[in-house]
Design an enzyme around this catalytic site. Structure first.
Site, PDB file in Angstrom:
ATOM      1  N   HIS A   1     -73.194  30.159   1.699  1.00 58.03           N
ATOM      2  CA  HIS A   1     -72.086  29.532   0.994  1.00 58.03           C
ATOM      3  C   HIS A   1     -72.627  28.491   0.028  1.00 58.03           C
ATOM      4  O   HIS A   1     -73.822  28.419  -0.200  1.00 58.03           O
ATOM      5  CB  HIS A   1     -71.106  28.909   1.991  1.00 58.03           C
ATOM      6  CG  HIS A   1     -71.752  28.340   3.213  1.00 58.03           C
ATOM      7  ND1 HIS A   1     -72.056  29.101   4.315  1.00 58.03           N
ATOM      8  CD2 HIS A   1     -72.182  27.092   3.491  1.00 58.03           C
ATOM      9  CE1 HIS A   1     -72.633  28.341   5.233  1.00 58.03           C
ATOM     10  NE2 HIS A   1     -72.723  27.125   4.764  1.00 58.03           N
TER      11      HIS A   1
ATOM     12  N   ASP B   1     -65.863  27.490  12.452  1.00 59.06           N
ATOM     13  CA  ASP B   1     -66.759  27.312  11.313  1.00 59.06           C
ATOM     14  C   ASP B   1     -67.544  28.588  11.008  1.00 59.06           C
ATOM     15  O   ASP B   1     -67.684  29.469  11.859  1.00 59.06           O
ATOM     16  CB  ASP B   1     -67.721  26.146  11.569  1.00 59.06           C
ATOM     17  CG  ASP B   1     -66.992  24.811  11.591  1.00 59.06           C
ATOM     18  OD1 ASP B   1     -65.811  24.768  11.204  1.00 59.06           O
ATOM     19  OD2 ASP B   1     -67.609  23.810  12.005  1.00 59.06           O
TER      20      ASP B   1
ATOM     21  N   GLU C   1     -72.995  29.106  15.052  1.00 62.76           N
ATOM     22  CA  GLU C   1     -72.298  28.438  16.147  1.00 62.76           C
ATOM     23  C   GLU C   1     -70.804  28.735  16.090  1.00 62.76           C
ATOM     24  O   GLU C   1     -70.163  28.980  17.112  1.00 62.76           O
ATOM     25  CB  GLU C   1     -72.544  26.929  16.082  1.00 62.76           C
ATOM     26  CG  GLU C   1     -73.975  26.500  16.307  1.00 62.76           C
ATOM     27  CD  GLU C   1     -74.489  26.846  17.690  1.00 62.76           C
ATOM     28  OE1 GLU C   1     -73.739  26.677  18.665  1.00 62.76           O
ATOM     29  OE2 GLU C   1     -75.647  27.289  17.795  1.00 62.76           O
TER      30      GLU C   1
ATOM     31  N   GLU D   1     -62.011  24.673  15.124  1.00 62.61           N
ATOM     32  CA  GLU D   1     -62.866  23.915  16.036  1.00 62.61           C
ATOM     33  C   GLU D   1     -62.382  22.484  16.224  1.00 62.61           C
ATOM     34  O   GLU D   1     -62.375  21.952  17.328  1.00 62.61           O
ATOM     35  CB  GLU D   1     -64.313  23.888  15.516  1.00 62.61           C
ATOM     36  CG  GLU D   1     -65.034  25.216  15.630  1.00 62.61           C
ATOM     37  CD  GLU D   1     -66.490  25.088  15.239  1.00 62.61           C
ATOM     38  OE1 GLU D   1     -67.103  24.040  15.540  1.00 62.61           O
ATOM     39  OE2 GLU D   1     -67.021  26.028  14.629  1.00 62.61           O
TER      40      GLU D   1
ATOM     41  N   TYR E   1     -68.052  22.895   3.036  1.00 64.47           N
ATOM     42  CA  TYR E   1     -68.761  22.901   4.310  1.00 64.47           C
ATOM     43  C   TYR E   1     -70.118  22.234   4.171  1.00 64.47           C
ATOM     44  O   TYR E   1     -70.873  22.515   3.238  1.00 64.47           O
ATOM     45  CB  TYR E   1     -68.932  24.340   4.806  1.00 64.47           C
ATOM     46  CG  TYR E   1     -69.301  24.441   6.254  1.00 64.47           C
ATOM     47  CD1 TYR E   1     -68.548  23.810   7.232  1.00 64.47           C
ATOM     48  CD2 TYR E   1     -70.406  25.185   6.662  1.00 64.47           C
ATOM     49  CE1 TYR E   1     -68.883  23.910   8.567  1.00 64.47           C
ATOM     50  CE2 TYR E   1     -70.747  25.295   7.995  1.00 64.47           C
ATOM     51  CZ  TYR E   1     -69.979  24.662   8.944  1.00 64.47           C
ATOM     52  OH  TYR E   1     -70.315  24.767  10.272  1.00 64.47           O
TER      53      TYR E   1
ATOM     54  N   ARG F   1     -72.770  22.193   6.221  1.00 60.20           N
ATOM     55  CA  ARG F   1     -73.979  22.827   6.768  1.00 60.20           C
ATOM     56  C   ARG F   1     -74.359  23.992   5.859  1.00 60.20           C
ATOM     57  O   ARG F   1     -73.819  25.085   5.964  1.00 60.20           O
ATOM     58  CB  ARG F   1     -73.741  23.300   8.197  1.00 60.20           C
ATOM     59  CG  ARG F   1     -73.488  22.153   9.170  1.00 60.20           C
ATOM     60  CD  ARG F   1     -73.433  22.621  10.610  1.00 60.20           C
ATOM     61  NE  ARG F   1     -73.219  21.511  11.525  1.00 60.20           N
ATOM     62  CZ  ARG F   1     -72.036  21.151  11.996  1.00 60.20           C
ATOM     63  NH1 ARG F   1     -70.957  21.816  11.634  1.00 60.20           N
ATOM     64  NH2 ARG F   1     -71.916  20.128  12.818  1.00 60.20           N
TER      65      ARG F   1
ATOM     66  N   ASP G   1     -70.779  29.179  10.403  1.00 62.44           N
ATOM     67  CA  ASP G   1     -72.183  29.363  10.756  1.00 62.44           C
ATOM     68  C   ASP G   1     -72.284  30.150  12.069  1.00 62.44           C
ATOM     69  O   ASP G   1     -71.287  30.612  12.619  1.00 62.44           O
ATOM     70  CB  ASP G   1     -72.885  28.014  10.864  1.00 62.44           C
ATOM     71  CG  ASP G   1     -72.174  27.069  11.836  1.00 62.44           C
ATOM     72  OD1 ASP G   1     -71.248  27.511  12.542  1.00 62.44           O
ATOM     73  OD2 ASP G   1     -72.547  25.883  11.878  1.00 62.44           O
TER      74      ASP G   1
END
Length: 672
Positions: free
Chosen positions: A325, A80, A84, A8, A281, A283, A82
């Protein structure tokens, strides 16, 4: 030929390319390449299939990635991990025409994690993509259907509604209402001083069902007591465990409380640290660490003389936590400083301290509690007192960091200091002790505190409202839209009249403004991701309910300012600059000249006189339509008569001659 790895972020790609070497080419999608259109709904029942268009940079990015893909043997998607990120991977597959591409999933940007992910590639999780799509479309349905409705009925073109933003405003506004309705109660206690230690009147036994002691005169008598008898003196020990490693929300809270960063700023800094390979990560809703991380912490602590636990400490998952995670942590624990600027380094240090500290021993305090009694000389009532003191006897995790950085610093300091400065001596039951002095302690009840950005994040997570990764952006948005404002030196949030007006219009009329709506929606989205809930069925339910609520709203809510020409609502428009005048126009107007074109001047926040030009008694010599007298005041001003049929193409105009059109000197076009 090489393998193309698509991530990304360009910064993330640069870090990864350094680990993988010459056999790989790494490029970035720079986030989403496609989204719903900016104009129009972009989705409709019954199938709710979205009409995706390229983002502003999407076409250029796609063309670049296609050229690179043509030069490589294989394309691997590594966005990533997630929802999204899964959606971005799916969109890349669609626009690049990839058949069953490999999907890499990794929680940290380290060589070890990358090699492990390459050895075990996944495929795109289409159910996860569907869950992201369902959330995006739900937001589009609510925003695009309710926002123009609210704007029209309340007469403010800039008013908007959103699934999470409106709830955030409601939290702030509800708190403001609680503060306004709060009744202050003045109550009293007594504190007795015995040399260097003190005892406090335990007045609960005399309250007789009341919450507070409000008799100041009696409290003064208690403060004047001098002769006391020791009833008991007990020794005990209390423990203080370290806080868990950071989740997304607690990281934002710590960034705000400890460093003064807005939640959005904290997430931007964390993103940079992640892309550099410095942290895992950011998030995440998990508070636990991997076995590798725990082993690294233990080794570092032993090497540096810190009291690490023999058995790792873990935390129970919160209800609804996905825990896909780990908690936010350093990628390498022997790296105690990281980041490319001061702000990044400060945030990294918080993350490092929190992750290492969570595996240290409890702090232990020796506590001495003495209970004393005195007799009221007037009515012989027994008055009870308590003296409590504590001493830190084993620092444990506090040898690394003294307080929980996610808590308000004032609250954390007060809690840590409580009883620590009260050296209660060893006493025996029956001992007589003489007071040196006493004083009445007056206290006033306080209303609930206004939210800070940190406490609002905490409350939203507690209620399951939205996703922690978006909290920062949400708070910035409601400030930018002037629904809430920053108030006082403590940077508290206060709802504005505009924000209160919006919430008052939504409550009781729309289900998305209720506190449990988003929490239930997240559970339903998890159902889509697991395959238990059907995508179309969920969106049909949401859409049908929303349409019903809109119809009820229209029938029950009167228009604030009806248009005198067509009956639709008039809405206020604001100039591009603060000094530009405001004006009113009909909600039925559209830029393509379709619909009602009524407009009015602003009269102190309300529609004033119509701003439509006044037709003269003279007609155009070219098309026969009435002429309009136009003029501009001030230096360089001008006057002329123009045709009212200019929208239909007539450009005829006539000079002004003493307030009358000079019909003998027509002009095809009048320049301003």
């Amino acid at each position: 030929m090489a393998t193309l790895l698509i991530v990304e972020s360009p910064a993330k790609g640069k870090t990864i390319e350094g680990y993988l070497g010459s056999g790989y080419r790494v490029s970035a999608s720079v986030g989403h390449i496609r989204d719903l259109p900016e104009v129009g709904m972009g989705v409709s029942p019954p199938d709710f299939k979205p009409n995706y268009v390229f983002t502003e940079r999407g076409k250029e990015v796609t063309a670049r990635l296609k050229r690179l893909a043509a030069e490589c043997d294989e394309v691997i998607l590594a966005s990533d991990l997630d929802r999204e990120g899964e959606s971005i991977a799916w969109h890349l597959q669609q626009v690049l025409g990839l058949k069953s591409p490999k999907r890499l999933v990794f929680n940290e940007i380290t060589k070890k994690a990358l090699i492990a992910a390459l050895a075990d590639p996944q495929s795109i999780d289409t159910k996860k993509v569907a869950a992201q799509e369902a959330r995006r479309i739900t937001d589009r349905l609510i925003g695009y259907k309710v926002s123009p409705l609210i704007a029209e009925y309340l007469g403010d073109r800039k008013l908007s509604a959103g699934r999470v933003q409106s709830i955030a405003v409601r939290l702030v506004d509800d708190r403001e209402n609680e503060i306004s309705a709060f009744n202050v109660v003045t109550h009293y206690n007594a504190e007795i001083k015995f040399g260097e230690w003190t005892a406090t009147w335990a007045n609960k036994a005399l309250l007789d069902g009341q919450e507070y002691w409000t008799d100041k005169d009696f409290a003064q008598k208690v403060a004047e007591l001098t002769n006391f008898k020791v009833i008991s003196c007990a020794e005990s020990e209390t423990k203080s465990s370290p806080p868990a490693p950071f989740t997304t929300s607690t990281l934002q809270a710590a960034g705000s409380n400890a460093l003064g960063f807005a939640p959005k700023r904290t997430m931007e800094l964390a993103q940079k640290l992640y892309e550099q390979g410095a942290i895992s990560y950011m998030r995440t809703d998990s508070t636990n660490l991997s076995a590798d991380a725990l082993e690294e912490i233990a080794q570092w602590c032993k090497a540096n003389g810190l009291p690490v636990l023999s058995k790792p400490r873990t935390w129970d998952a919160k209800g609804g936590a996905q825990e896909a995670h780990e908690a936010v942590r350093p990628s390498h624990f022997d790296v105690t400083q990281a980041g490319e600027d001061d702000d990044q380094r400060k945030l990294y240090r918080l993350i490092w301290l929190r992750a290492v500290g969570c595996q240290l021993e409890d702090a232990r305090f020796a506590v001495r509690t003495a209970k004393l009694e005195a007799t009221d000389p007037v009515d012989s009532k027994t008055i009870s007192f308590e003296a409590r003191g504590k001493t830190l006897v084993h620092k444990g995790w506090k040898s690394l960091t003294p307080v929980d950085t996610a808590e308000d610093p004032d609250d954390a300091a007060a809690a840590d200091a409580q009883d620590s400065d009260n050296p209660v001596p060893e006493l025996s039951p029956g001992d007589a002790v003489q007071a040196i002095s006493g004083k009445v302690v007056q206290t006033k009840t306080k209303p609930p505190a206004r939210y800070t950005e940190a406490s609002l994040v905490k409350e939203m997570e507690k209620r399951g409202i939205g996703r922690p990764s978006t909290f920062g952006a949400i708070i910035e948005e409601i400030k930018d839209r002037s629904y809430v404002e920053v108030f006082s030196k403590k940077k508290q949030l206060k709802s504005t009249p505009r924000g209160s007006r919006l919430i008052k219009a939504l409550i009781g009329r729309f289900s998305f403004i209720e506190y449990n709506f988003t929490k239930i929606l997240e559970e339903q989205l998890s159902g889509v991701e697991s395959g238990k809930t059907q995508y179309v069925k969920l969106l049909t339910l949401i859409n049908d309910r929303l349409n019903g609520e809109i119809e009820k709203f229209k029938s029950a809510q009167p228009l604030q300012f009806p248009c005198p020409k067509c009956g639709r609502g008039l809405v206020m428009n604001f100039g591009k600059k603060k000094k530009d005048p405001s004006w009113w126009s009909c909600a039925g107007y559209t830029p393509d000249d379709a619909g009602c074109d009524y407009s009015a001047l602003d009269d102190d926040g309300k529609p004033g006189a119509s701003s439509a030009p006044v037709l003269s008694d003279h007609n155009c010599g070219s098309c026969g339509k009435p002429l309009i007298h136009r003029e501009k005041e001030g230096e360089g001003g001008w006057k002329f008569f123009g045709c009212s049929g200019f929208k239909d193409g007539c450009k005829q105009s006539y000079p002004d001659k003493g307030g009358e059109p000079d019909m003998a000197s027509p002009k095809v076009k009048q320049e301003a």
